[in-house]
Design an enzyme around this catalytic site. Structure first.
Site, PDB file in Angstrom:
ATOM      1  N   HIS A 190      59.859   1.690  -8.966  1.00  0.00           N
ATOM      2  CA  HIS A 190      59.607   1.376  -7.559  1.00  0.00           C
ATOM      3  C   HIS A 190      58.119   1.454  -7.205  1.00  0.00           C
ATOM      4  CE1 HIS A 190      59.969   5.852  -6.970  1.00  0.00           C
ATOM      5  NE2 HIS A 190      59.055   5.629  -6.054  1.00  0.00           N
ATOM      6  N   ASP A 193      64.869   3.709 -12.960  1.00  0.00           N
ATOM      7  CA  ASP A 193      63.660   3.722 -12.132  1.00  0.00           C
ATOM      8  C   ASP A 193      62.428   4.067 -12.955  1.00  0.00           C
ATOM      9  OD1 ASP A 193      62.080   3.427  -9.898  1.00  0.00           O
ATOM     10  OD2 ASP A 193      62.406   5.462  -9.161  1.00  0.00           O
ATOM     11  N   GLY A 217      53.487   9.218  -2.938  1.00  0.00           N
ATOM     12  CA  GLY A 217      52.314   9.016  -3.787  1.00  0.00           C
ATOM     13  C   GLY A 217      52.444   9.745  -5.107  1.00  0.00           C
ATOM     14  N   SER A 220      55.150   9.627  -6.919  1.00  0.00           N
ATOM     15  CA  SER A 220      56.045   8.872  -7.794  1.00  0.00           C
ATOM     16  C   SER A 220      55.362   8.494  -9.098  1.00  0.00           C
ATOM     17  CB  SER A 220      56.487   7.578  -7.108  1.00  0.00           C
ATOM     18  OG  SER A 220      57.576   7.794  -6.260  1.00  0.00           O
ATOM     19  N   GLY A 228      82.490   1.990 -21.052  1.00  0.00           N
ATOM     20  CA  GLY A 228      83.517   1.150 -20.457  1.00  0.00           C
ATOM     21  C   GLY A 228      84.587   1.956 -19.741  1.00  0.00           C
TER      22      GLY A 228
END
Length: 495
Positions: A133, A163, A239, A241, A297
């Site tokens: 992100h 992410d 900030g 991240s 699955g």
């Protein structure tokens, strides 16, 4: 106090940037650092052994080791000038009223969107790991090192489901952070968070590990998100991240990603992606161009089931483990004999007590890998060996569905156009709708697909055949007319 954090109270640590991500062509330099090779031993093992702590903790040494390897990342998304085509213009006025006040030219310019975050250097020649992100959709990425030097960066690859993203700068002899073993992290262990919060210079805060394998439901970027965060009370803010969570040896044990807060600023809890999961994701991106993720699955039953729900799901046993609510008939678990109502208690001898821990352990495997499970059924433990499949495993016979899932229209390149572009052939993207391409890439109409997962594609039938041979994570390779460059778009989890 409520027991459950709402989505509104949880925030990513950098300003979000909409759209797809800009995946560049293959970068040069060393393929990857030795600490990221397949199935490696950590460069330095965490020294903490779980005994009673009697010696004072030396935060200064850990901070001195970690700070040079953490970078400041600034991004820009540029918006092109757009022509109004009737209806409402960007100021909310009717077009005729807009023209009366502002003239007949109805084009408008949206302002550039800027954001910032952090990253961690993982190789001497400039590979940096950060959050997806932080760089998602960015047209410009600037990296500032601790010594104030600025570099332009490009995205090598990303994985929305965890992410994580890998970017690259042209550098040599850069300070690499030693990699710790996040599986050895213990509750109460001292840690440091290092990053660039609130556009400040590099900042170091301290705290402890307050929880492991925490799922907070924040990741809305991927179709099959994996959340098994390390939770800490080390102060972090927007900030931070992509910054580092390190142990007292200065070793990387997590990538800071999110905070729980009613205000958007730090309020006591922060969340980091475990370094062992990061190592697997980044290693796949370096080697394959996208993440190779294995799937069991199954759908997992909610934790702490009441008696009525347990009967409805066919759960007959008490005890720990993750309960199987259902199985994909074409999936790996069903093929191994796992069925609804079973409880998975171990994966490769590692105890499983939560769905987030099970997701983390499986996400660290590739399609084709074998995992040994311990399954509880009717009060008895069974050992089951499962060969994991890719997400496309159940779709290989549904080639038309796989093409439809891409969300685009295609037209074979004519022989004359192929000759002009000096291509053996290709499949041109004439329109992009909602789907995998728009959701996971920044591909534009006009792009000419030449290969899918390394397989040549010149028409729809070859596209179907190539998609059927993928394991769920692959690259679309091709070019734009007149560019002369080769572009690569990574696809994760074709649905």
């Amino acid at each position: 106090m409520t027991k459950k954090l709402t989505f509104a109270a949880i925030a990513l640590l950098a300003a979000g940037i909409g759209g797809g991500y800009a995946l560049s062509s293959t970068s040069s330099g060393k393929p990857y650092n030795s600490i990221l090779q397949d199935d490696p031993k950590p460069l330095v093992q965490t020294s903490y052994s779980g005994g009673a702590a009697a010696q004072p903790v030396d935060f200064e040494r850990a901070a001195g080791t970690a700070v040079p390897s953490v970078v400041h990342i600034r991004t820009v998304v540029k918006f092109k000038q757009t022509q109004s085509r009737g209806g409402m213009n960007p100021f909310g006025m009717d077009d005729q009223l807009f023209e009366r006040f502002f003239g007949g030219g109805r084009s408008f310019q949206r302002p550039d969107q800027k954001a910032s975050g952090s990253g961690v250097i993982i190789s001497e020649d400039g590979y940096i790991v950060t959050n997806n992100h932080v760089v998602d959709g960015a047209n410009e990425i600037t990296v500032t090192l601790n010594d104030r030097k600025d570099y332009k960066a490009k995205v090598v690859g990303n994985d929305p489901n965890t992410d994580l993203a890998l970017i690259k700068i042209d550098g040599k002899g850069l300070p690499v952070m030693p990699l710790g073993n996040s599986d050895e992290v213990r509750l109460g262990q001292w840690v440091l968070a290092v990053g660039y919060p609130l556009n400040l210079d590099v900042t170091v805060t301290q705290g402890i590990i307050s929880a492991k394998s925490r799922n907070i439901g924040i990741n809305r970027q991927g179709s099959a998100p994996v959340e098994a965060f390390l939770q800490t009370d080390a102060a972090v803010n927007p900030g931070s991240s992509g910054g580092a969570l390190v142990n007292t040896n200065g070793e990387l044990i997590g990538i800071n990603a999110a905070i729980a807060s009613p205000t958007g600023s730090y309020a006591g809890y922060a969340y980091s992606i475990p370094s062992n999961l990061m190592k697997k994701v980044v290693g796949d991106i370096m080697k394959y161009g996208s993440v190779q993720r294995g799937y069991l699955g199954i759908s997992m039953a909610p934790e702490n089931l009441d008696e009525a729900t347990r009967r409805e799901l066919g759960v007959t046993d008490d005890g720990n483990g993750v309960w199987v609510a259902d199985t994909d008939p074409n999936g790996a678990a069903a093929a191994a004999g796992i069925r609804k109502g079973d409880a998975i208690t171990k994966v490769n001898d590692v105890a499983v007590t939560s769905s987030s821990k099970l997701s983390e352990l499986i996400a660290m495997q590739k399609p084709g890998d074998k995992v040994d499970l311990v399954v509880l059924r009717d009060g008895k433990e069974r050992k089951v060996s499962v060969t994991l499949k890719g997400k496309l495993g159940a779709m290989s016979g549904q080639q038309a569905a796989a093409v439809e899932a891409l969300g685009a229209d295609f037209e074979p390149l004519s022989k004359s156009d192929a000759a002009k572009l000096r291509l053996p052939g290709g499949l041109q993207v004439t329109n992009i709708r909602d789907g995998v391409i728009s959701g996971q890439t920044n591909m534009r109409p006009g792009f000419i697909i030449t290969k899918i997962g390394g397989i040549t594609v010149r028409n729809i039938e070859e596209l179907k055949s190539a998609l059927a041979k993928q394991d769920g994570n692959f690259q679309i390779e091709g070019t734009y007319p007149g560019s002369g460059n080769t572009y690569y778009y990574g696809i994760n989890d074709l649905n």
